[in-house]
Design an enzyme around this catalytic site. Structure first.
Site, PDB file in Angstrom:
ATOM      1  CB  CYS A  66      74.799  21.230  41.770  1.00  0.00           C
ATOM      2  SG  CYS A  66      74.296  22.851  41.143  1.00  0.00           S
ATOM      3  CD1 TRP A 110      33.382  49.459  45.368  1.00  0.00           C
ATOM      4  CD2 TRP A 110      35.572  49.136  45.622  1.00  0.00           C
ATOM      5  NE1 TRP A 110      34.035  50.313  44.506  1.00  0.00           N
ATOM      6  CE2 TRP A 110      35.385  50.136  44.649  1.00  0.00           C
ATOM      7  CE3 TRP A 110      36.872  48.756  45.939  1.00  0.00           C
ATOM      8  CZ2 TRP A 110      36.439  50.775  44.001  1.00  0.00           C
ATOM      9  CZ3 TRP A 110      37.919  49.381  45.282  1.00  0.00           C
ATOM     10  CH2 TRP A 110      37.708  50.379  44.343  1.00  0.00           C
ATOM     11  CB  SER A 158      34.719  24.552  34.796  1.00  0.00           C
ATOM     12  OG  SER A 158      35.817  25.439  34.689  1.00  0.00           O
ATOM     13  CG  ASP A 202      35.083  42.204  36.702  1.00  0.00           C
ATOM     14  OD1 ASP A 202      33.942  42.690  36.792  1.00  0.00           O
ATOM     15  OD2 ASP A 202      35.496  41.276  37.425  1.00  0.00           O
ATOM     16  NE  ARG A 243      46.211  47.652  38.053  1.00  0.00           N
ATOM     17  CZ  ARG A 243      45.554  46.498  37.968  1.00  0.00           C
ATOM     18  NH1 ARG A 243      45.982  45.545  37.135  1.00  0.00           N
ATOM     19  NH2 ARG A 243      44.485  46.276  38.706  1.00  0.00           N
ATOM     20  N   GLY A 270      35.493  33.761  36.507  1.00  0.00           N
ATOM     21  CA  GLY A 270      34.481  33.941  37.536  1.00  0.00           C
ATOM     22  C   GLY A 270      34.035  32.618  38.124  1.00  0.00           C
ATOM     23  CD  GLU A 298      73.049  22.551  44.775  1.00  0.00           C
ATOM     24  OE1 GLU A 298      72.447  21.474  44.690  1.00  0.00           O
ATOM     25  OE2 GLU A 298      72.704  23.581  44.130  1.00  0.00           O
TER      26      GLU A 298
END
Length: 363
Positions: free
Chosen positions: A97, A183, A303, A213, A220, A297, A63
């Site tokens: 505002c 992939w 969960s 991993d 990135r 994972g 505003e």
């Protein structure tokens, strides 16, 4: 929460200007948290004479910027402000505002949704009405609530908005038996995930994802901020030389084991194993983290599903098949929102988005 009665049926004009306010609000998607996205349009004689959106937490609200953009403030006395969220009524890092709109003597204010923040929650509307300003509410209300679903969930449910995400093969696997998951999805799908990371407050993974991993969990491949990194490692088994502990981004590790020695690279938070996830939600609420992307994972994602702690699921399905491996999680109480083809030159993935049918914006 109190919702106010809608004044006479909204016009197509009201919808048109509110749609523009919604578009403006969206520009703050990656920058305003922990504040909500808000857009404002000021209209005089059926023409837009001012626009603004909340651009960054701690900076002027929509505003304020919309009023500043009006070249001649004399027009404000005959103008209508369209704002996606009820004008604030409290002093925070910026003044209220609602009081600014009263000061500038707006003729009318059209509001998309009532603010779920208990510091506002109708007080802004009351200030406007008490000043004699005509107020209309609930114009494109669901659309206005949808863009602040993380903020709404944070205020109403006292926990972050939870998005679960995974990529699976055509036959329903997220990784091979050796935990190799590289992939599955195509490059464009993976870039889209990095875009999502800039739009949420935190990204969460379990111990096995970090162990196998060794991800950085940063954005990135897209311009924007990196999310807070969250790891669940109940027994503190992870090695400190993993990328998640590189100190480049705030990282919180939740565990349930006594920490006898100081560990570096993260904030270590011990939680009672009983009701672990809900305890974690409470701590994240204290940390003012409003949205979390749960990336894996399978056991970690499941969960959250089993506990009913999810609001949205984003699932990539590729044409690749593994025939065996680690099965993807299974959704419960889900409703399909959309399907979309993510087309790359060598592979087309299907992105399916679901909502949790037991969690609604108005609870």
């Amino acid at each position: 929460m109190n919702f106010y009665l809608v004044l006479p049926v909204m016009s197509k004009q009201d919808e048109l200007f509110m749609q523009r306010a919604l578009q403006l609000a969206g520009y703050g998607k990656s920058t305003v948290s922990p504040n909500p996205m808000v857009g404002c349009v000021i209209v005089y004689d059926d023409k837009i004479i001012g626009e603004g959106w909340h651009q960054k937490a701690g900076e002027p609200h929509a505003e304020v910027l919309a009023i500043r953009s009006v070249k001649d403030e004399e027009f404000l006395k005959l103008a209508t402000a369209y704002v996606t969220l009820e004008p604030c009524a409290h002093y925070g890092k910026t003044p209220p505002c609602a009081e600014l709109l009263v000061e500038k003597k707006l003729k009318k204010v059209v509001i998309g949704a009532v603010d779920p923040n208990p510091l506002v929650a109708g007080k802004g509307i009351e200030i406007l009405k008490n000043a004699g300003i005509e107020v209309r509410t609930a114009v494109l209300e669901q659309e206005c609530l949808s863009i602040i679903k993380a903020f709404f969930t944070f205020m109403e449910k006292k926990r972050p908005y939870i998005v679960i995400k995974w990529a699976q093969t055509a036959d329903g696997f997220i990784a091979r038996d050796d935990f190799d998951s590289k992939w599955i999805s195509n490059p464009l799908s993976r870039q889209l995930v990095h875009k999502w990371r800039t739009e949420i407050d935190a990204i969460l993974v379990g111990k096995n994802t970090v162990k196998y991993d060794d991800p950085k969990l940063t954005a990135r491949d897209w311009s924007g901020k990196n999310p807070v990194r969250i790891v669940i490692d109940h027994n503190l088994n992870l090695s400190e030389d993993l990328k998640i502990f590189d100190g480049e981004q705030k990282t919180i590790l939740y565990h349930s084991k006594d920490l006898k020695a100081k560990r570096l690279g993260a904030i270590f938070v011990q939680l009672d194993e009983k009701d672990f996830l809900n305890n974690m939600m409470s701590h994240l609420h204290e940390e003012k983290i409003q949205s979390v992307l749960v990336e894996g994972g399978a056991q970690t994602v499941q969960s959250f599903i089993d506990a009913g702690l999810w609001d949205e699921a984003r699932i990539f399905t590729s044409p690749v098949s593994f025939e065996n491996g680690i099965k993807a999680a299974e959704l419960k109480n889900h409703k399909l929102v959309s399907h979309e083809n993510i087309l790359d030159k060598n592979q087309t993935d299907i992105l399916s988005i679901y909502c949790n049918s037991t969690n609604s914006l108005k609870s």
